[in-house]
Design an enzyme around this catalytic site. Structure first.
Site: not given
Length: 366
Positions: A233, A238, A251, A253
């Site tokens: 991402d 972020n 972030d 993930e």
């Protein structure tokens, strides 16, 4: 965008989470007090974040942030939330690079204590370019900055990607490659196909998304290039900034193992998503910020790797985002926030950036 209801981001009770978190922490730091528990207003619709302070003389840090997997009963955006994987990625990035990644602390894979797995990390202080309303809109700190300040932030942010891709040992990222056959890029795209199939299971499919997948097959890169650790991402929303310099990269993930251009395409496209949306609502946005040609040139200068097949990779980013947006829309429909079009052929209207993706598939966007 200015009038649509903001999708709900949680179905959990923060006070109840706080009580359960205190009970979980007590065996690790007996007598510790949790104070200043807060749910940030920027919480997303996938993993959730809690901020809190630990009052204990042996606490590794006082200011903490907790990343909690999505409530499985809340029509999740992604089918799987692997918190152990995120924790491992952040730990490895901290070990192998000079990126400002928050120190990861405790990992709890058992869903029992808080209802889902989670991990705790050091809290980062600073400011983040907002998503709602997006930083391309007037009235926020990044839009109000000078051209020179934004150029400084852009240069530092592209350098985050360059350093990640150059410094992290690619071999250490192979565990992120999805199971299956073919190259890292092939497996990455196949995983997105599987995600799309999950999103539309029992629901109306998207002709636009399916046409975009077909476009990818027709324009597959002749030379995919080497795979590296992808942030996933990869966008300025972020990053926590201290002034205009990155103070924390968050972030992870969506981290993966794929060509460099997958990350670069996401960075370029996610800015265009906000910029195009802003222009559609009558504001000029930030047309000279994070332009594709500038990002590519700066990245090449930092790494010696000239980005290739960027039409492919920016369209792939727009396609991936379209799948997420379709899931978000179906989630909103689940909670009664929007209505799904009665005509299945109109389902593409649920994808906020459908006009952009349509133009990319036609070949007249850039």
């Amino acid at each position: 965008m200015a009038t649509a209801p903001r999708p709900r981001t949680t179905t959990r009770d923060p006070e109840e989470l706080g009580r359960r978190l205190s009970a979980w922490l007590d065996p690790k730091l007996p007598g510790a007090r949790i104070t200043d528990l807060a749910v940030p207003g920027s919480n997303g619709m996938s993993s959730e974040t809690l901020l809190f302070t630990v009052d204990h003389p042996d606490a590794p840090v006082r200011g903490c942030a907790l990343r909690l997997a999505a409530d499985p009963a809340a029509y999740t955006i992604f089918p799987v939330y692997d918190m152990e994987r995120q924790h491992r990625v952040m730990r490895l990035v901290g070990e192998h690079t000079d990126l400002p990644v928050p120190q990861v602390l405790w990992l709890e894979p058992d869903p029992g204590p808080l209802g889902a797995p989670f991990f705790v990390m050091a809290r980062a202080e600073g400011r983040v370019p907002p998503d709602v309303m997006p930083y391309t809109y007037e009235g926020n700190w990044l839009h109000s900055a000078t051209d020179a300040e934004r150029a400084r932030l852009e240069a530092a942010s592209v350098a985050v990607l360059a350093r990640l891709h150059d410094q992290f040992p690619a071999k250490e990222a192979e565990f992120l490659m999805p199971a299956g056959d073919g190259s890292p890029l092939r497996r990455h795209v196949d995983a997105q196909r599987a995600y799309y199939a999950w999103v539309v299971e029992g629901l109306a499919p998207s002709p636009l998304i399916e046409s975009a997948f077909a476009w990818l097959e027709d324009h597959w890169p002749a030379d995919e290039g080497p795979a590296v650790l992808n942030w996933g991402d990869a966008r300025i929303g972020n990053i926590v900034y201290d002034g205009f310099e990155p103070a924390a990269v968050l972030d992870w993930e969506m981290a993966g193992y794929a060509p460099r251009e997958v990350d670069l395409g996401w960075t370029v496209y996610l800015h265009r998503f906000f910029q195009d949306l802003t222009v559609s609502f009558g504001q000029p946005g930030l047309p000279d910020f994070l332009r594709r040609e500038d990002v590519e040139r700066r990245y090449a200068g930092l790494t010696g790797h000239t980005p290739r097949d960027m039409e492919f990779h920016t369209l792939y980013a727009a396609l991936r985002h379209a799948i997420v947006m379709l899931r978000v829309a179906y989630r909103q429909a689940h909670f009664g926030e929007v209505e799904v079009p009665a005509n299945a052929e109109d389902v593409d209207s649920l994808i906020l950036h459908h006009a952009t993706l349509e133009a990319m598939v036609r070949g007249d966007y850039w």
